[in-house]
Design an enzyme around this catalytic site. Sequence first.
Site, PDB file in Angstrom:
ATOM      1  N   GLN A   1       0.319  -6.393  -3.620  1.00  0.00           N
ATOM      2  CA  GLN A   1      -0.758  -6.636  -2.646  1.00  0.00           C
ATOM      3  C   GLN A   1      -1.884  -5.631  -2.876  1.00  0.00           C
ATOM      4  OE1 GLN A   1       0.977  -7.542   1.536  1.00  0.00           O
ATOM      5  NE2 GLN A   1       2.527  -6.312   0.511  1.00  0.00           N
TER       6      GLN A   1
ATOM      7  N   THR B   1       0.317   5.431  -1.757  1.00  0.00           N
ATOM      8  CA  THR B   1      -0.036   6.609  -0.923  1.00  0.00           C
ATOM      9  C   THR B   1       0.260   7.917  -1.665  1.00  0.00           C
ATOM     10  OG1 THR B   1       2.132   6.480   0.151  1.00  0.00           O
ATOM     11  CG2 THR B   1       0.251   5.481   1.323  1.00  0.00           C
TER      12      THR B   1
ATOM     13  N   ARG C   1      -1.546   0.637   7.774  1.00  0.00           N
ATOM     14  CA  ARG C   1      -1.029   0.594   9.148  1.00  0.00           C
ATOM     15  C   ARG C   1      -0.208   1.822   9.528  1.00  0.00           C
ATOM     16  NH1 ARG C   1      -1.335  -4.070   6.514  1.00  0.00           N
ATOM     17  NH2 ARG C   1      -2.716  -5.619   7.403  1.00  0.00           N
TER      18      ARG C   1
ATOM     19  N   ALA D   1       0.805  -1.222   0.000  1.00  0.00           N
ATOM     20  CA  ALA D   1       0.000   0.000   0.000  1.00  0.00           C
ATOM     21  C   ALA D   1       0.842   1.278   0.000  1.00  0.00           C
ATOM     22  CB  ALA D   1      -0.930  -0.028   1.213  1.00  0.00           C
TER      23      ALA D   1
ATOM     24  N   CYS E   1     -21.719 -17.383  -7.241  1.00  0.00           N
ATOM     25  CA  CYS E   1     -21.501 -18.075  -8.546  1.00  0.00           C
ATOM     26  C   CYS E   1     -20.384 -17.443  -9.365  1.00  0.00           C
ATOM     27  CB  CYS E   1     -22.798 -18.050  -9.355  1.00  0.00           C
ATOM     28  SG  CYS E   1     -23.227 -16.403  -9.973  1.00  0.00           S
TER      29      CYS E   1
ATOM     30  N   HIS F   1      -3.908  -9.804  -4.167  1.00  0.00           N
ATOM     31  CA  HIS F   1      -5.082  -9.601  -3.319  1.00  0.00           C
ATOM     32  C   HIS F   1      -6.292  -9.139  -4.125  1.00  0.00           C
ATOM     33  CE1 HIS F   1      -2.378  -9.062   0.492  1.00  0.00           C
ATOM     34  NE2 HIS F   1      -2.455 -10.313   0.080  1.00  0.00           N
TER      35      HIS F   1
ATOM     36  N   SER G   1       4.483  -3.174   4.985  1.00  0.00           N
ATOM     37  CA  SER G   1       4.921  -3.453   6.368  1.00  0.00           C
ATOM     38  C   SER G   1       5.210  -4.942   6.545  1.00  0.00           C
ATOM     39  CB  SER G   1       3.820  -3.033   7.349  1.00  0.00           C
ATOM     40  OG  SER G   1       2.653  -3.821   7.111  1.00  0.00           O
TER      41      SER G   1
HETATM   42  C1  BV8 Z   1      -4.514 -16.671   3.877  1.00  0.00           C
HETATM   43  C2  BV8 Z   1      -7.477  -7.028   0.330  1.00  0.00           C
HETATM   44  C3  BV8 Z   1      -4.391 -19.032   3.597  1.00  0.00           C
HETATM   45  C4  BV8 Z   1      -8.665  -6.494   1.009  1.00  0.00           C
HETATM   46  C5  BV8 Z   1      -5.917  -7.726   2.065  1.00  0.00           C
HETATM   47  C6  BV8 Z   1      -2.052 -14.806  12.693  1.00  0.00           C
HETATM   48  C7  BV8 Z   1      -0.704 -14.684  12.418  1.00  0.00           C
HETATM   49  C8  BV8 Z   1      -0.239 -14.644  11.093  1.00  0.00           C
HETATM   50  C9  BV8 Z   1      -1.127 -14.721  10.026  1.00  0.00           C
HETATM   51  C10 BV8 Z   1      -2.464 -14.825  10.299  1.00  0.00           C
HETATM   52  C11 BV8 Z   1      -2.935 -14.856  11.620  1.00  0.00           C
HETATM   53  N1  BV8 Z   1      -4.273 -14.950  11.557  1.00  0.00           N
HETATM   54  C12 BV8 Z   1      -4.663 -14.982  10.268  1.00  0.00           C
HETATM   55  C13 BV8 Z   1      -3.575 -14.923   9.486  1.00  0.00           C
HETATM   56  C14 BV8 Z   1      -3.552 -14.926   7.986  1.00  0.00           C
HETATM   57  C15 BV8 Z   1      -3.926 -13.543   7.466  1.00  0.00           C
HETATM   58  C16 BV8 Z   1      -2.939 -12.516   7.951  1.00  0.00           C
HETATM   59  O1  BV8 Z   1      -1.835 -12.420   7.454  1.00  0.00           O
HETATM   60  N2  BV8 Z   1      -3.340 -11.733   8.974  1.00  0.00           N
HETATM   61  C17 BV8 Z   1      -2.394 -10.775   9.542  1.00  0.00           C
HETATM   62  C18 BV8 Z   1      -2.947  -9.366   9.393  1.00  0.00           C
HETATM   63  C19 BV8 Z   1      -2.169 -11.146  11.000  1.00  0.00           C
HETATM   64  N3  BV8 Z   1      -3.832 -13.664   6.020  1.00  0.00           N
HETATM   65  C20 BV8 Z   1      -4.898 -14.056   5.314  1.00  0.00           C
HETATM   66  O2  BV8 Z   1      -5.989 -14.256   5.767  1.00  0.00           O
HETATM   67  C21 BV8 Z   1      -4.613 -14.280   3.834  1.00  0.00           C
HETATM   68  N4  BV8 Z   1      -5.108 -15.573   3.434  1.00  0.00           N
HETATM   69  O3  BV8 Z   1      -3.593 -16.676   4.664  1.00  0.00           O
HETATM   70  O4  BV8 Z   1      -5.077 -17.822   3.332  1.00  0.00           O
HETATM   71  C22 BV8 Z   1      -3.327 -19.259   2.571  1.00  0.00           C
HETATM   72  C23 BV8 Z   1      -2.206 -19.973   2.932  1.00  0.00           C
HETATM   73  C24 BV8 Z   1      -1.201 -20.195   1.988  1.00  0.00           C
HETATM   74  C25 BV8 Z   1      -1.334 -19.727   0.700  1.00  0.00           C
HETATM   75  C26 BV8 Z   1      -2.453 -18.998   0.360  1.00  0.00           C
HETATM   76  C27 BV8 Z   1      -3.452 -18.738   1.295  1.00  0.00           C
HETATM   77  C28 BV8 Z   1      -5.320 -13.226   3.024  1.00  0.00           C
HETATM   78  C29 BV8 Z   1      -4.585 -11.922   3.207  1.00  0.00           C
HETATM   79  C30 BV8 Z   1      -5.161 -10.872   2.247  1.00  0.00           C
HETATM   80  C31 BV8 Z   1      -6.071  -9.957   3.004  1.00  0.00           C
HETATM   81  N5  BV8 Z   1      -6.488  -8.869   2.119  1.00  0.00           N
HETATM   82  N6  BV8 Z   1      -6.329  -6.808   1.189  1.00  0.00           N
HETATM   83  C32 BV8 Z   1      -8.577  -4.997   1.132  1.00  0.00           C
HETATM   84  O5  BV8 Z   1      -7.525  -4.402   0.831  1.00  0.00           O
HETATM   85  O6  BV8 Z   1      -9.581  -4.417   1.537  1.00  0.00           O
HETATM   86  S1  BV8 Z   1      -4.575  -7.444   3.055  1.00  0.00           S
HETATM   87  C33 BV8 Z   1      -4.281  -5.804   3.461  1.00  0.00           C
HETATM   88  O7  BV8 Z   1      -2.954  -5.758   4.011  1.00  0.00           O
HETATM   89  C34 BV8 Z   1      -4.157  -4.833   2.357  1.00  0.00           C
HETATM   90  O8  BV8 Z   1      -4.812  -5.133   1.213  1.00  0.00           O
HETATM   91  C35 BV8 Z   1      -2.677  -4.715   2.043  1.00  0.00           C
HETATM   92  O9  BV8 Z   1      -2.434  -5.057   0.726  1.00  0.00           O
HETATM   93  C36 BV8 Z   1      -2.108  -5.751   2.907  1.00  0.00           C
HETATM   94  C37 BV8 Z   1      -0.708  -5.580   3.342  1.00  0.00           C
HETATM   95  O10 BV8 Z   1      -0.562  -4.292   3.878  1.00  0.00           O
HETATM   96  P1  BV8 Z   1       0.601  -3.378   3.269  1.00  0.00           P
HETATM   97  O11 BV8 Z   1       0.429  -3.325   1.808  1.00  0.00           O
HETATM   98  O12 BV8 Z   1       1.905  -3.834   3.769  1.00  0.00           O
HETATM   99  O13 BV8 Z   1       0.190  -1.957   3.853  1.00  0.00           O
HETATM  100  P2  BV8 Z   1       0.589  -1.352   5.266  1.00  0.00           P
HETATM  101  O14 BV8 Z   1      -0.234  -0.137   5.495  1.00  0.00           O
HETATM  102  O15 BV8 Z   1       0.599  -2.438   6.293  1.00  0.00           O
HETATM  103  O16 BV8 Z   1       2.126  -0.898   5.081  1.00  0.00           O
HETATM  104  C38 BV8 Z   1       2.438   0.123   4.160  1.00  0.00           C
HETATM  105  C39 BV8 Z   1       3.887   0.499   4.383  1.00  0.00           C
HETATM  106  O17 BV8 Z   1       4.241   1.472   3.405  1.00  0.00           O
HETATM  107  C40 BV8 Z   1       4.133   1.125   5.744  1.00  0.00           C
HETATM  108  O18 BV8 Z   1       5.261   0.497   6.338  1.00  0.00           O
HETATM  109  C41 BV8 Z   1       4.428   2.600   5.438  1.00  0.00           C
HETATM  110  O19 BV8 Z   1       5.417   3.139   6.284  1.00  0.00           O
HETATM  111  C42 BV8 Z   1       4.949   2.512   4.022  1.00  0.00           C
HETATM  112  N7  BV8 Z   1       4.698   3.712   3.202  1.00  0.00           N
HETATM  113  C43 BV8 Z   1       3.610   4.526   3.211  1.00  0.00           C
HETATM  114  N8  BV8 Z   1       3.753   5.466   2.249  1.00  0.00           N
HETATM  115  C44 BV8 Z   1       4.947   5.243   1.645  1.00  0.00           C
HETATM  116  C45 BV8 Z   1       5.547   4.126   2.239  1.00  0.00           C
HETATM  117  N9  BV8 Z   1       6.756   3.647   1.865  1.00  0.00           N
HETATM  118  C46 BV8 Z   1       7.382   4.290   0.859  1.00  0.00           C
HETATM  119  N10 BV8 Z   1       6.876   5.385   0.237  1.00  0.00           N
HETATM  120  C47 BV8 Z   1       5.662   5.880   0.602  1.00  0.00           C
HETATM  121  N11 BV8 Z   1       5.174   6.962  -0.043  1.00  0.00           N
END
Ligand code: BV8
Length: 238
Positions: free
Chosen positions: A101, A28, A36, A24, A130, A119, A188
């Site tokens: 992502q 931005t 996050r 993400a 369906c 994603h 992140s």
């Molecule tokens: C799955 C779509 C099985 C929807 C998204 C407990 C522990 C560990 C894992 C899990 C757990 N409980 C459950 C899980 C699994 C879960 C998961 O990981 N949960 C986490 C949160 C604990 N995952 C799932 O459910 C996934 N499915 O595991 O199925 C499987 C197994 C094997 C193989 C296949 C499947 C499904 C995950 C997908 C969920 N959907 N998005 C929507 O967007 O509405 S995820 C969501 O987070 C977002 O879409 C985003 O894409 C994604 C990741 O976030 P980031 O892109 O990293 O964004 P974030 O804000 O976190 O970070 C941005 C960074 O950029 C920051 O650091 C910031 O400083 C920096 N930044 C900002 N601006 C700039 C910048 N850097 C540079 N320049 C800038 N200008």
Amino acid sequence: MKRAIEELAAIIKNSKNTVVMTGAGMDTESNIPDFRSKDGWWNKVDPMKVANIDAFYEHYPTFHEFYSARIKSLDRVVPHKGHYVLADLERAGYIKSIATQNISGLHSQAGSKTVYELHGNLRRIRCNECYQEHSIDDFLTKAACNYCGKKALRPDVVLFGETLPASIWDKAIKDVEDSDALIIIGTSLQVYPVNQFPYMTRGKVVFINMERVDGYNFDLEIIGKAGEILNELGHILL
Ligand code: BV8
């Protein structure tokens, strides 16, 4: 910073197979909030309340409101310079593919050809039952599916608790495993399974982000804004 970007350019020049992975933070600078950071989405809503499959079934009005707002906000966003540089680097043969992502579709809009939308894509609407594709307007107006009749339209994105699209996941993993360089931009690395990519490549791993993350051993870290860093990289390589 300049020296680090020159080192990044050298890594890309010496790599026969460079893959880019974005999150993400890549969007931005196109005015799409990330998740996050301090003003990210997850500080306004609980992801587990809106971006997971249970929310779809049990809190459809909240789910619908959250995704309708995000879909409408896409009307006002365009790719930034960094998206175009990545498309130009692909055209010039420097990068093989982008595994993202992000669900904004901005990489393809900027001209990148091989983009793995791990994603999904917010602009694509389907029936949850369906899989029949529908228009954004059908989703916004809460229309019933015109194929199975169910009231179950949703964006074609991967919600928490859902598996990633298998064919896209497989292609992305193969590219990452075969890569000589994996360039990670704006994430992140908190979301599984995409956060495993850095461990899957045998090549060099470069991390470009506004803030550091723990638990990884990157060959090169560049802390700063993706758009600015990519713009500078484009001046060196293109
Ligand atoms: C799955 C779509 C099985 C929807 C998204 C407990 C522990 C560990 C894992 C899990 C757990 N409980 C459950 C899980 C699994 C879960 C998961 O990981 N949960 C986490 C949160 C604990 N995952 C799932 O459910 C996934 N499915 O595991 O199925 C499987 C197994 C094997 C193989 C296949 C499947 C499904 C995950 C997908 C969920 N959907 N998005 C929507 O967007 O509405 S995820 C969501 O987070 C977002 O879409 C985003 O894409 C994604 C990741 O976030 P980031 O892109 O990293 O964004 P974030 O804000 O976190 O970070 C941005 C960074 O950029 C920051 O650091 C910031 O400083 C920096 N930044 C900002 N601006 C700039 C910048 N850097 C540079 N320049 C800038 N200008």
